[in-house]
Design a protein around this motif. Structure first.
Motif, PDB file in Angstrom:
ATOM      1  N   UNK A  88       0.820  -1.216   0.000  1.00  0.00           N
ATOM      2  CA  UNK A  88       0.000   0.000   0.000  1.00  0.00           C
ATOM      3  C   UNK A  88       0.854   1.265   0.000  1.00  0.00           C
ATOM      4  N   UNK A  89       2.131   1.145   0.402  1.00  0.00           N
ATOM      5  CA  UNK A  89       3.029   2.291   0.382  1.00  0.00           C
ATOM      6  C   UNK A  89       3.409   2.859   1.730  1.00  0.00           C
ATOM      7  N   UNK A  90       3.240   2.094   2.796  1.00  0.00           N
ATOM      8  CA  UNK A  90       3.491   2.598   4.150  1.00  0.00           C
ATOM      9  C   UNK A  90       4.929   3.050   4.369  1.00  0.00           C
ATOM     10  N   UNK A  91       5.890   2.220   4.000  1.00  0.00           N
ATOM     11  CA  UNK A  91       7.289   2.533   4.279  1.00  0.00           C
ATOM     12  C   UNK A  91       7.729   3.780   3.520  1.00  0.00           C
ATOM     13  N   UNK A  92       7.435   3.827   2.244  1.00  0.00           N
ATOM     14  CA  UNK A  92       7.813   4.981   1.432  1.00  0.00           C
ATOM     15  C   UNK A  92       7.111   6.235   1.919  1.00  0.00           C
ATOM     16  N   UNK A  93       5.823   6.128   2.172  1.00  0.00           N
ATOM     17  CA  UNK A  93       5.038   7.287   2.590  1.00  0.00           C
ATOM     18  C   UNK A  93       5.464   7.786   3.960  1.00  0.00           C
ATOM     19  N   UNK A  94       5.808   6.875   4.872  1.00  0.00           N
ATOM     20  CA  UNK A  94       6.173   7.306   6.225  1.00  0.00           C
ATOM     21  C   UNK A  94       7.384   8.232   6.215  1.00  0.00           C
ATOM     22  N   UNK A  95       8.379   7.925   5.396  1.00  0.00           N
ATOM     23  CA  UNK A  95       9.560   8.791   5.320  1.00  0.00           C
ATOM     24  C   UNK A  95       9.183  10.173   4.792  1.00  0.00           C
ATOM     25  N   UNK A  96       8.289  10.202   3.823  1.00  0.00           N
ATOM     26  CA  UNK A  96       7.855  11.478   3.247  1.00  0.00           C
ATOM     27  C   UNK A  96       7.025  12.280   4.243  1.00  0.00           C
ATOM     28  N   UNK A  97       6.165  11.607   4.997  1.00  0.00           N
ATOM     29  CA  UNK A  97       5.362  12.292   6.020  1.00  0.00           C
ATOM     30  C   UNK A  97       6.280  12.899   7.072  1.00  0.00           C
ATOM     31  N   UNK A 112      -3.467   3.261   4.550  1.00  0.00           N
ATOM     32  CA  UNK A 112      -3.150   3.399   3.141  1.00  0.00           C
ATOM     33  C   UNK A 112      -3.792   2.207   2.446  1.00  0.00           C
ATOM     34  N   UNK A 113      -4.667   2.504   1.527  1.00  0.00           N
ATOM     35  CA  UNK A 113      -5.479   1.489   0.873  1.00  0.00           C
ATOM     36  C   UNK A 113      -5.194   1.502  -0.627  1.00  0.00           C
ATOM     37  N   UNK A 114      -5.243   0.342  -1.224  1.00  0.00           N
ATOM     38  CA  UNK A 114      -5.228   0.223  -2.684  1.00  0.00           C
ATOM     39  C   UNK A 114      -6.089  -0.979  -3.029  1.00  0.00           C
ATOM     40  N   UNK A 115      -6.629  -0.988  -4.230  1.00  0.00           N
ATOM     41  CA  UNK A 115      -7.459  -2.124  -4.613  1.00  0.00           C
ATOM     42  C   UNK A 115      -6.595  -3.382  -4.735  1.00  0.00           C
ATOM     43  N   UNK A 116      -7.250  -4.533  -4.702  1.00  0.00           N
ATOM     44  CA  UNK A 116      -6.535  -5.813  -4.683  1.00  0.00           C
ATOM     45  C   UNK A 116      -5.644  -6.000  -5.913  1.00  0.00           C
ATOM     46  N   UNK A 141      -8.501   7.204   9.110  1.00  0.00           N
ATOM     47  CA  UNK A 141      -8.741   7.954   7.890  1.00  0.00           C
ATOM     48  C   UNK A 141      -8.117   7.157   6.755  1.00  0.00           C
ATOM     49  N   UNK A 142      -8.901   6.813   5.758  1.00  0.00           N
ATOM     50  CA  UNK A 142      -8.437   5.987   4.647  1.00  0.00           C
ATOM     51  C   UNK A 142      -7.893   6.888   3.538  1.00  0.00           C
ATOM     52  N   UNK A 143      -6.679   6.584   3.114  1.00  0.00           N
ATOM     53  CA  UNK A 143      -6.041   7.272   1.990  1.00  0.00           C
ATOM     54  C   UNK A 143      -5.894   6.244   0.879  1.00  0.00           C
ATOM     55  N   UNK A 144      -6.634   6.418  -0.196  1.00  0.00           N
ATOM     56  CA  UNK A 144      -6.572   5.458  -1.302  1.00  0.00           C
ATOM     57  C   UNK A 144      -5.348   5.771  -2.160  1.00  0.00           C
ATOM     58  N   UNK A 145      -4.399   4.851  -2.163  1.00  0.00           N
ATOM     59  CA  UNK A 145      -3.140   5.044  -2.895  1.00  0.00           C
ATOM     60  C   UNK A 145      -3.157   4.364  -4.263  1.00  0.00           C
ATOM     61  N   UNK A 146      -4.313   3.875  -4.684  1.00  0.00           N
ATOM     62  CA  UNK A 146      -4.395   3.151  -5.955  1.00  0.00           C
ATOM     63  C   UNK A 146      -3.882   4.000  -7.113  1.00  0.00           C
ATOM     64  N   UNK A 147      -4.268   5.266  -7.144  1.00  0.00           N
ATOM     65  CA  UNK A 147      -3.938   6.110  -8.293  1.00  0.00           C
ATOM     66  C   UNK A 147      -3.155   7.363  -7.912  1.00  0.00           C
ATOM     67  N   UNK A 148      -2.549   7.375  -6.718  1.00  0.00           N
ATOM     68  CA  UNK A 148      -1.743   8.536  -6.342  1.00  0.00           C
ATOM     69  C   UNK A 148      -0.343   8.068  -5.939  1.00  0.00           C
TER      70      UNK A 148
END
Length: 174
Positions: free
Chosen positions: A11-20, A108-112, A151-158
């Motif tokens: 879903x992008x947790x590791x990458x996103x956490x550093x950016x946050x 962080x959510x993305x479709x299957x 809070x759900x952040x859909x990472x499918x297209x971002x």
């Protein structure tokens, strides 16, 4: 404050956490998986399990580690960690709350299909049966409790950067 990034593998947790962490004042990343790695290194080992989160010491050690780090550094901790068992999340979140530590919980959510593609084509880890095995438990947690707790952040297209911007804006706006 804790900014917890939940969600399944890919879903992008590791990458996103550093950016946050770069976007929030005095923020640091604390990966609760490292607490699990400490437990995995105990010799002779703890009882066999397919997930260190099932070991009783992991959850209170995550709480205590976060509490002590915050006590020492102040600021915020960005914690990327998949927690799909509701009782485990309650134990961690209640433990932090008991120490007066506020938590902002994001999933962080993305479709299957996107998750499967990301796991299959991961350039660092490669395809992983462990990561694939968590897709259905994540879907079940999302349907039954997880998406209502965060809070759900859909990472499918971002991008991860866009997800981080959304999270930081939410944290700073509250």
């Amino acid at each position: 404050m804790i900014v917890w990034l939940n969600g399944t593998h890919g879903a992008g947790k590791t990458t996103t956490s550093a950016l946050v962490a770069e976007l929030l004042p005095d923020a640091r990343v604390l990966d609760a998986e490292k607490v699990g790695e400490v437990l995995m290194d105990i010799k002779p080992g703890l009882p066999a399990t397919d997930n260190f989160q099932h070991w009783e010491p992991w959850r209170p050690l995550v709480v205590e580690t976060a509490r002590r780090v915050l006590e020492y550094t102040g600021g915020a901790l960005v914690m990327p960690m998949t927690v799909l068992v509701e009782s485990y999340w309650r134990e961690i979140s209640d433990g932090l709350a008991g120490h007066g530590i506020p938590i902002q919980h994001f999933v962080l959510h993305a479709d299957q299909a996107t998750l499967r593609d990301r796991i299959q084509n991961d350039r660092v880890l490669g395809p992983s049966s462990f990561r694939f095995a968590h897709l259905e438990p994540y879907a079940e947690a999302a349907r039954t409790w997880l998406h209502e707790e965060a809070q759900v952040i859909d990472t499918t297209h971002i991008t991860a950067d866009q997800a981080a911007q959304q999270i930081a804006a939410s944290v700073l706006g509250s």
